[in-house]
Design a protein around this motif. Sequence first.
Motif, PDB file in Angstrom:
ATOM      1  N   ILE A 288      -6.837  31.609   7.045  1.00 27.35           N
ATOM      2  CA  ILE A 288      -7.996  32.162   7.760  1.00 27.35           C
ATOM      3  C   ILE A 288      -8.287  33.575   7.286  1.00 27.35           C
ATOM      4  CG2 ILE A 288      -8.781  32.935  10.037  1.00 27.35           C
ATOM      5  CD1 ILE A 288      -7.247  30.455  11.170  1.00 27.35           C
ATOM      6  N   ASP A 289      -7.246  34.387   7.176  1.00 33.26           N
ATOM      7  CA  ASP A 289      -7.439  35.777   6.729  1.00 33.26           C
ATOM      8  C   ASP A 289      -8.028  35.824   5.323  1.00 33.26           C
ATOM      9  OD1 ASP A 289      -6.471  36.811   9.084  1.00 33.26           O
ATOM     10  OD2 ASP A 289      -4.453  37.211   8.314  1.00 33.26           O
ATOM     11  N   ALA A 290      -7.573  34.920   4.454  1.00 32.91           N
ATOM     12  CA  ALA A 290      -8.002  34.950   3.052  1.00 32.91           C
ATOM     13  C   ALA A 290      -9.478  34.617   2.877  1.00 32.91           C
ATOM     14  CB  ALA A 290      -7.153  33.986   2.230  1.00 32.91           C
ATOM     15  N   THR A 291     -10.077  33.928   3.838  1.00 40.77           N
ATOM     16  CA  THR A 291     -11.501  33.593   3.714  1.00 40.77           C
ATOM     17  C   THR A 291     -12.399  34.800   3.965  1.00 40.77           C
ATOM     18  OG1 THR A 291     -11.806  32.996   6.051  1.00 40.77           O
ATOM     19  CG2 THR A 291     -11.037  31.253   4.537  1.00 40.77           C
ATOM     20  N   GLY A 292     -11.910  35.770   4.710  1.00 42.40           N
ATOM     21  CA  GLY A 292     -12.746  36.905   5.092  1.00 42.40           C
ATOM     22  C   GLY A 292     -13.803  36.562   6.116  1.00 42.40           C
ATOM     23  N   ALA A 293     -13.759  35.361   6.669  1.00 46.38           N
ATOM     24  CA  ALA A 293     -14.777  34.926   7.627  1.00 46.38           C
ATOM     25  C   ALA A 293     -14.651  35.694   8.942  1.00 46.38           C
ATOM     26  CB  ALA A 293     -14.652  33.434   7.882  1.00 46.38           C
ATOM     27  N   GLU A 294     -15.788  36.017   9.520  1.00 50.55           N
ATOM     28  CA  GLU A 294     -15.799  36.681  10.819  1.00 50.55           C
ATOM     29  C   GLU A 294     -15.954  35.685  11.960  1.00 50.55           C
ATOM     30  OE1 GLU A 294     -18.847  39.637  10.742  1.00 50.55           O
ATOM     31  OE2 GLU A 294     -17.761  40.934   9.320  1.00 50.55           O
ATOM     32  N   ARG A 295     -16.367  34.472  11.625  1.00 53.45           N
ATOM     33  CA  ARG A 295     -16.508  33.410  12.623  1.00 53.45           C
ATOM     34  C   ARG A 295     -15.621  32.241  12.208  1.00 53.45           C
ATOM     35  NH1 ARG A 295     -22.018  29.901  13.841  1.00 53.45           N
ATOM     36  NH2 ARG A 295     -21.153  28.555  15.487  1.00 53.45           N
ATOM     37  N   ILE A 296     -14.788  31.790  13.129  1.00 50.64           N
ATOM     38  CA  ILE A 296     -13.857  30.703  12.862  1.00 50.64           C
ATOM     39  C   ILE A 296     -14.115  29.576  13.866  1.00 50.64           C
ATOM     40  CG2 ILE A 296     -11.450  30.034  12.576  1.00 50.64           C
ATOM     41  CD1 ILE A 296     -12.321  32.287  10.710  1.00 50.64           C
ATOM     42  N   ILE A 297     -14.258  28.360  13.346  1.00 50.58           N
ATOM     43  CA  ILE A 297     -14.408  27.179  14.194  1.00 50.58           C
ATOM     44  C   ILE A 297     -13.163  26.319  14.005  1.00 50.58           C
ATOM     45  CG2 ILE A 297     -15.790  25.141  14.723  1.00 50.58           C
ATOM     46  CD1 ILE A 297     -18.218  26.644  13.529  1.00 50.58           C
ATOM     47  N   VAL A 298     -12.470  26.021  15.094  1.00 44.60           N
ATOM     48  CA  VAL A 298     -11.183  25.337  15.039  1.00 44.60           C
ATOM     49  C   VAL A 298     -11.364  23.880  15.440  1.00 44.60           C
ATOM     50  CG1 VAL A 298      -8.798  25.370  15.856  1.00 44.60           C
ATOM     51  CG2 VAL A 298     -10.066  27.516  15.664  1.00 44.60           C
ATOM     52  N   THR A 299     -10.766  22.975  14.655  1.00 43.41           N
ATOM     53  CA  THR A 299     -10.856  21.549  14.967  1.00 43.41           C
ATOM     54  C   THR A 299      -9.473  20.955  15.126  1.00 43.41           C
ATOM     55  OG1 THR A 299     -10.784  20.756  12.670  1.00 43.41           O
ATOM     56  CG2 THR A 299     -12.941  21.380  13.547  1.00 43.41           C
ATOM     57  N   HIS A 300      -9.319  20.011  15.985  1.00 42.82           N
ATOM     58  CA  HIS A 300      -8.147  19.188  16.308  1.00 42.82           C
ATOM     59  C   HIS A 300      -6.831  19.963  16.332  1.00 42.82           C
ATOM     60  CE1 HIS A 300      -8.512  18.626  11.911  1.00 42.82           C
ATOM     61  NE2 HIS A 300      -7.298  18.117  11.855  1.00 42.82           N
ATOM     62  N   GLY A 301      -5.866  19.342  16.997  1.00 41.73           N
ATOM     63  CA  GLY A 301      -4.577  19.981  17.161  1.00 41.73           C
ATOM     64  C   GLY A 301      -4.602  20.999  18.295  1.00 41.73           C
ATOM     65  N   SER A 302      -3.889  22.084  18.111  1.00 38.25           N
ATOM     66  CA  SER A 302      -3.762  23.114  19.153  1.00 38.25           C
ATOM     67  C   SER A 302      -4.930  24.095  19.067  1.00 38.25           C
ATOM     68  CB  SER A 302      -2.429  23.836  19.000  1.00 38.25           C
ATOM     69  OG  SER A 302      -1.351  22.935  19.018  1.00 38.25           O
ATOM     70  N   SER A 303      -6.147  23.557  19.192  1.00 38.88           N
ATOM     71  CA  SER A 303      -7.339  24.384  18.980  1.00 38.88           C
ATOM     72  C   SER A 303      -7.483  25.467  20.038  1.00 38.88           C
ATOM     73  CB  SER A 303      -8.596  23.510  18.937  1.00 38.88           C
ATOM     74  OG  SER A 303      -8.725  22.757  20.126  1.00 38.88           O
ATOM     75  N   GLY A 304      -7.150  25.161  21.296  1.00 41.94           N
ATOM     76  CA  GLY A 304      -7.306  26.152  22.355  1.00 41.94           C
ATOM     77  C   GLY A 304      -6.444  27.371  22.130  1.00 41.94           C
ATOM     78  N   ALA A 305      -5.191  27.169  21.757  1.00 46.27           N
ATOM     79  CA  ALA A 305      -4.287  28.286  21.507  1.00 46.27           C
ATOM     80  C   ALA A 305      -4.757  29.112  20.313  1.00 46.27           C
ATOM     81  CB  ALA A 305      -2.872  27.770  21.264  1.00 46.27           C
ATOM     82  N   MET A 306      -5.224  28.450  19.272  1.00 50.76           N
ATOM     83  CA  MET A 306      -5.685  29.167  18.092  1.00 50.76           C
ATOM     84  C   MET A 306      -6.947  29.976  18.396  1.00 50.76           C
ATOM     85  SD  MET A 306      -5.252  29.992  14.924  1.00 50.76           S
ATOM     86  CE  MET A 306      -4.094  28.859  14.154  1.00 50.76           C
ATOM     87  N   VAL A 307      -7.879  29.390  19.135  1.00 52.74           N
ATOM     88  CA  VAL A 307      -9.109  30.104  19.499  1.00 52.74           C
ATOM     89  C   VAL A 307      -8.774  31.357  20.302  1.00 52.74           C
ATOM     90  CG1 VAL A 307     -11.182  29.984  20.944  1.00 52.74           C
ATOM     91  CG2 VAL A 307     -10.659  28.119  19.353  1.00 52.74           C
ATOM     92  N   ARG A 308      -7.873  31.234  21.258  1.00 54.08           N
ATOM     93  CA  ARG A 308      -7.492  32.406  22.066  1.00 54.08           C
ATOM     94  C   ARG A 308      -6.856  33.489  21.201  1.00 54.08           C
ATOM     95  NH1 ARG A 308      -6.066  28.293  25.609  1.00 54.08           N
ATOM     96  NH2 ARG A 308      -3.858  28.384  24.978  1.00 54.08           N
ATOM     97  N   TYR A 309      -5.954  33.080  20.308  1.00 56.86           N
ATOM     98  CA  TYR A 309      -5.266  34.055  19.464  1.00 56.86           C
ATOM     99  C   TYR A 309      -6.257  34.778  18.552  1.00 56.86           C
ATOM    100  CZ  TYR A 309      -2.033  36.029  16.060  1.00 56.86           C
ATOM    101  OH  TYR A 309      -1.358  36.896  15.235  1.00 56.86           O
ATOM    102  N   LEU A 310      -7.149  34.033  17.909  1.00 56.14           N
ATOM    103  CA  LEU A 310      -8.112  34.656  17.007  1.00 56.14           C
ATOM    104  C   LEU A 310      -9.068  35.577  17.768  1.00 56.14           C
ATOM    105  CD1 LEU A 310      -8.934  31.601  14.718  1.00 56.14           C
ATOM    106  CD2 LEU A 310      -7.442  33.539  14.177  1.00 56.14           C
ATOM    107  N   GLY A 311      -9.460  35.162  18.973  1.00 51.46           N
ATOM    108  CA  GLY A 311     -10.317  36.006  19.792  1.00 51.46           C
ATOM    109  C   GLY A 311      -9.651  37.333  20.126  1.00 51.46           C
ATOM    110  N   GLU A 312      -8.355  37.279  20.402  1.00 49.94           N
ATOM    111  CA  GLU A 312      -7.613  38.512  20.696  1.00 49.94           C
ATOM    112  C   GLU A 312      -7.542  39.433  19.483  1.00 49.94           C
ATOM    113  OE1 GLU A 312      -3.902  36.995  22.013  1.00 49.94           O
ATOM    114  OE2 GLU A 312      -4.660  36.362  23.991  1.00 49.94           O
TER     115      GLU A 312
END
Length: 341
Positions: A288-312
């Motif tokens: 994720i860091d290597a893409t330089g993207a400012e917006r991340i869309i998470v699919t399948h798996g532990s998406s809720g935990a990842m969304v919260r972490y990235l938001g923080e």
Amino acid sequence: MSDLVVQRPEGLYCPPGDFYIDPWRPVPRAVITHAHSDHARYGNGHYLAAAPAEGVLRARLGEIALQTLPYGERIAHHGVTVSLHPAGHVLGSAQVRLEHGGRVWVASGDYKVAPDPTCTPFEAVRCDVFITESTFGLPIYRWCPDDEVFAEVNAWWARNAAHARASVLCCYSFGKAQRVLAGVDPSIGPIIVHGAVRPLNEAYRAEGVPLPDTRMVTEVTDKADLRRCLVVCPPGAAASPWLRRFGDAQTAFASGWMQVRGNRRRGGYDRGFVLSDHADWPGLLQAIDATGAERIIVTHGSSGAMVRYLGERGLRAESFQTEYGDDVVEADLQPASEAGA
């Protein structure tokens, strides 16, 4: 400005290009990230995939209208520039780069950043929006280097062979099986593969991936070989009559899910080896860091935990609801030609 990829009942849809990425229902035009059954399904009118995926796609889907594209080569469709870039997941796996109206989106499919001799290494692609998987998107998931895992596998196989017991290693027939075959020490004994694995091995070899010699159980003439062999088969075969011919065998399962104690016991396996074709928690964050993207869309798996972490961490993060599995669910574990064989 409208999004380059949106959710529809059929799957992830690119409105300006009028095509889908890994649709789970039949559509006229599909871009396929890789040939696992939850991403590549039969019934689409036209398929676009990375060139190294052709053999495995045809092995799994048969005769389809397939167009292939070398990694990195760009084509334009309805004003959208499309290119495919290595995902490091399995043979022919690709991330889909979309460029339109000055914006760049990348849909990752499934990926891993760790080295793997059976497929082209993951390539970070700079973009504005990155659609990432999150199969193992929790901090508990951290993989050991492959050489450590395969040292354990080889030691287990050698111990079993010394006690005249077959070693049955269950793993997904596409991707994981070939990675296992590339990593084990064939000098320990003969290697037998299930009928679901054999055609995929042939597709890998056709792409120049070196794999050790393997046999089908019906090709074994010396019964002593059945008591010192390594058997590579899909999980469903471990509960089928096919396994009985190996006698008092030891069973193991190779999967990232073996990281969690208790999964091995629930599966009834004697051993569990932590080996995944998906990125672990550090690998996901690295990608994720290597893409330089400012917006991340998470699919399948532990998406809720990842969304919260990235938001923080200050990123704009959200999730797409998809019908991809948390890992591969293979409906074709035992082809009709292998039933009872």
